[in-house]
Design a protein around this motif. Structure first.
Motif, short mmCIF file in Angstrom:
data_model
loop_
_atom_site.label_atom_id
_atom_site.label_comp_id
_atom_site.label_asym_id
_atom_site.label_seq_id
_atom_site.Cartn_x
_atom_site.Cartn_y
_atom_site.Cartn_z
N ASP A 12 0.82 -1.22 0.00
CA ASP A 12 0.00 0.00 0.00
C ASP A 12 0.86 1.27 0.00
OD1 ASP A 12 -2.28 -1.54 -0.05
OD2 ASP A 12 -2.64 -1.41 2.09
N ARG A 13 1.98 1.21 -0.70
CA ARG A 13 2.86 2.36 -0.85
C ARG A 13 2.72 2.90 -2.26
NH1 ARG A 13 8.60 2.93 -2.42
NH2 ARG A 13 9.23 4.97 -1.68
N ALA A 14 2.41 4.20 -2.39
CA ALA A 14 2.31 4.84 -3.70
C ALA A 14 3.65 5.44 -4.08
CB ALA A 14 1.23 5.91 -3.68
N HIS A 15 4.16 5.05 -5.23
CA HIS A 15 5.44 5.55 -5.72
C HIS A 15 5.26 6.83 -6.53
CE1 HIS A 15 7.63 1.77 -4.71
NE2 HIS A 15 6.39 1.32 -4.76
N ARG A 16 4.09 7.04 -7.10
CA ARG A 16 3.75 8.24 -7.86
C ARG A 16 2.32 8.62 -7.50
NH1 ARG A 16 7.28 8.94 -12.39
NH2 ARG A 16 6.38 11.01 -12.45
N CYS A 17 1.96 9.90 -7.72
CA CYS A 17 0.60 10.38 -7.41
C CYS A 17 0.12 11.28 -8.53
CB CYS A 17 0.61 11.11 -6.07
SG CYS A 17 1.43 12.71 -6.13
N PRO A 18 -1.16 11.69 -8.54
CA PRO A 18 -1.68 12.54 -9.61
C PRO A 18 -1.00 13.91 -9.69
CG PRO A 18 -3.47 11.50 -8.43
CD PRO A 18 -2.22 11.21 -7.66
N GLY A 33 4.86 1.38 -8.68
CA GLY A 33 6.29 1.22 -8.89
C GLY A 33 6.66 0.48 -10.16
N LYS A 34 5.69 0.21 -11.01
CA LYS A 34 5.97 -0.52 -12.25
C LYS A 34 6.47 0.43 -13.33
CE LYS A 34 2.34 -3.91 -11.39
NZ LYS A 34 1.06 -4.43 -11.87
N ASP A 35 7.35 -0.06 -14.19
CA ASP A 35 7.76 0.69 -15.37
C ASP A 35 6.63 0.59 -16.39
OD1 ASP A 35 10.31 1.43 -14.46
OD2 ASP A 35 11.16 -0.48 -15.10
N VAL A 36 6.24 1.73 -16.96
CA VAL A 36 5.16 1.75 -17.95
C VAL A 36 5.67 2.37 -19.23
CG1 VAL A 36 3.36 1.78 -16.18
CG2 VAL A 36 4.22 3.94 -17.08
N ASP A 37 4.98 2.10 -20.33
CA ASP A 37 5.41 2.57 -21.65
C ASP A 37 5.08 4.03 -21.92
OD1 ASP A 37 6.48 0.09 -22.34
OD2 ASP A 37 4.60 -0.62 -23.20
N THR A 38 4.03 4.56 -21.32
CA THR A 38 3.62 5.95 -21.55
C THR A 38 4.69 6.90 -21.02
OG1 THR A 38 1.31 5.28 -21.35
CG2 THR A 38 1.78 7.62 -21.12
N PRO A 39 5.07 7.92 -21.81
CA PRO A 39 6.11 8.86 -21.37
C PRO A 39 5.78 9.54 -20.04
CG PRO A 39 5.64 9.18 -23.69
CD PRO A 39 4.59 8.24 -23.15
N ASP A 40 6.81 9.74 -19.24
CA ASP A 40 6.70 10.35 -17.92
C ASP A 40 6.58 11.87 -18.07
OD1 ASP A 40 7.10 11.36 -15.33
OD2 ASP A 40 8.58 9.82 -14.84
N PRO A 41 5.55 12.50 -17.51
CA PRO A 41 5.40 13.95 -17.65
C PRO A 41 6.52 14.74 -16.97
CG PRO A 41 3.72 13.08 -16.17
CD PRO A 41 4.45 11.91 -16.76
N GLN A 42 7.25 14.14 -16.04
CA GLN A 42 8.36 14.85 -15.41
C GLN A 42 9.58 14.92 -16.32
OE1 GLN A 42 8.97 12.99 -11.57
NE2 GLN A 42 7.57 14.44 -10.62
#
Length: 59
Positions: A12-18, A33-42
């Protein structure tokens, strides 16, 4: 709804938030915490081409 419980990892740990990520990426698993294909907005703020929106009116 508890964001961490729904979108976080098995602890129940969030690695990223809205506030730091897009909902598309969160739904793909970035908050867990998963790697995803969609580009990171940061790292790719203008990934859709053009300059990021500055809050002004379009037109």
């Amino acid at each position: 709804m508890d964001f961490r419980r729904v979108h976080g990892d098995e602890d129940d740990r969030a690695h990223r938030c809205p506030e730091c990520d897009s909902w598309v990426r969160i739904c793909e698993g970035s908050a867990a915490g998963k790697d995803v294909d969609t580009p990171d907005p940061q790292t790719s703020p203008a990934r859709n081409a053009g300059e990021p929106w500055d809050g002004g009116l379009s037109g």
